[in-house]
Design a protein around this motif. Sequence first.
Motif, mmCIF file in Angstrom:
data_model
loop_
_atom_site.group_PDB
_atom_site.id
_atom_site.type_symbol
_atom_site.label_atom_id
_atom_site.label_comp_id
_atom_site.label_asym_id
_atom_site.label_seq_id
_atom_site.Cartn_x
_atom_site.Cartn_y
_atom_site.Cartn_z
ATOM 1 N N PRO A 159 0.830 -1.209 0.000
ATOM 2 C CA PRO A 159 0.000 0.000 0.000
ATOM 3 C C PRO A 159 0.864 1.259 0.000
ATOM 4 C CG PRO A 159 -0.554 -1.475 1.840
ATOM 5 C CD PRO A 159 0.695 -1.992 1.209
ATOM 6 N N GLY A 160 0.303 2.354 -0.454
ATOM 7 C CA GLY A 160 0.998 3.624 -0.381
ATOM 8 C C GLY A 160 1.271 4.009 1.070
ATOM 9 N N TYR A 161 2.249 4.864 1.260
ATOM 10 C CA TYR A 161 2.624 5.377 2.590
ATOM 11 C C TYR A 161 3.020 4.246 3.543
ATOM 12 C CZ TYR A 161 0.590 9.693 0.863
ATOM 13 O OH TYR A 161 0.308 10.807 0.113
ATOM 14 N N THR A 162 3.753 3.279 3.035
ATOM 15 C CA THR A 162 4.190 2.148 3.856
ATOM 16 C C THR A 162 5.681 2.262 4.148
ATOM 17 O OG1 THR A 162 2.504 0.699 2.895
ATOM 18 C CG2 THR A 162 4.370 -0.371 3.976
ATOM 19 N N PRO A 163 6.051 2.371 5.435
ATOM 20 C CA PRO A 163 7.473 2.374 5.797
ATOM 21 C C PRO A 163 8.014 0.942 5.817
ATOM 22 C CG PRO A 163 6.124 2.663 7.761
ATOM 23 C CD PRO A 163 5.179 2.591 6.591
#
Length: 153
Positions: free
Chosen positions: A133-137
């Motif tokens: 997913p987007g914004y995944t560290p």
Amino acid sequence: MTALMICLGSCDPARKFVKEENDQIQGYLSINSNLNFELKPSGLYYLEVTAGSGPQPVTHDTVYIKYTGRFLNGIILDTNIGKADTLKRALDEGYLIAGLDEGIKYMRSGGKSMFLMPSKLAYGSYGYYPYIPGYTPFIYDVELVQVKAGIAK
């Protein structure tokens, strides 16, 4: 007009995701407070696990690495540990995600490090559908096996 200006300042949907991502990173750091990461200006958290004694790579050098990339919950995204081949890539030539390019340049050949990277240094706001997913560290454990001088040397 005032309502429009308030909405423009607070209706940024990305702001919510950035905050959630930062909360995830801070939660990981809190739970793993024994890991003394160094926060770099880019936002990369760097931790040297084992110091290397060989050359330190620079842009255009080819690096040979063993790695494991994990989500912050520990689930492995990718690894080449247990495989015969090391990953061989030139630095800063678009072959690696930005956090790996940066973190590897802090290492010396023979060293092992951990990188905690925000999404802007990994797969960004869009992620890598359907797996990330987007914004995944991410956390990467990296061993710098070998460095070969590139065109810059």
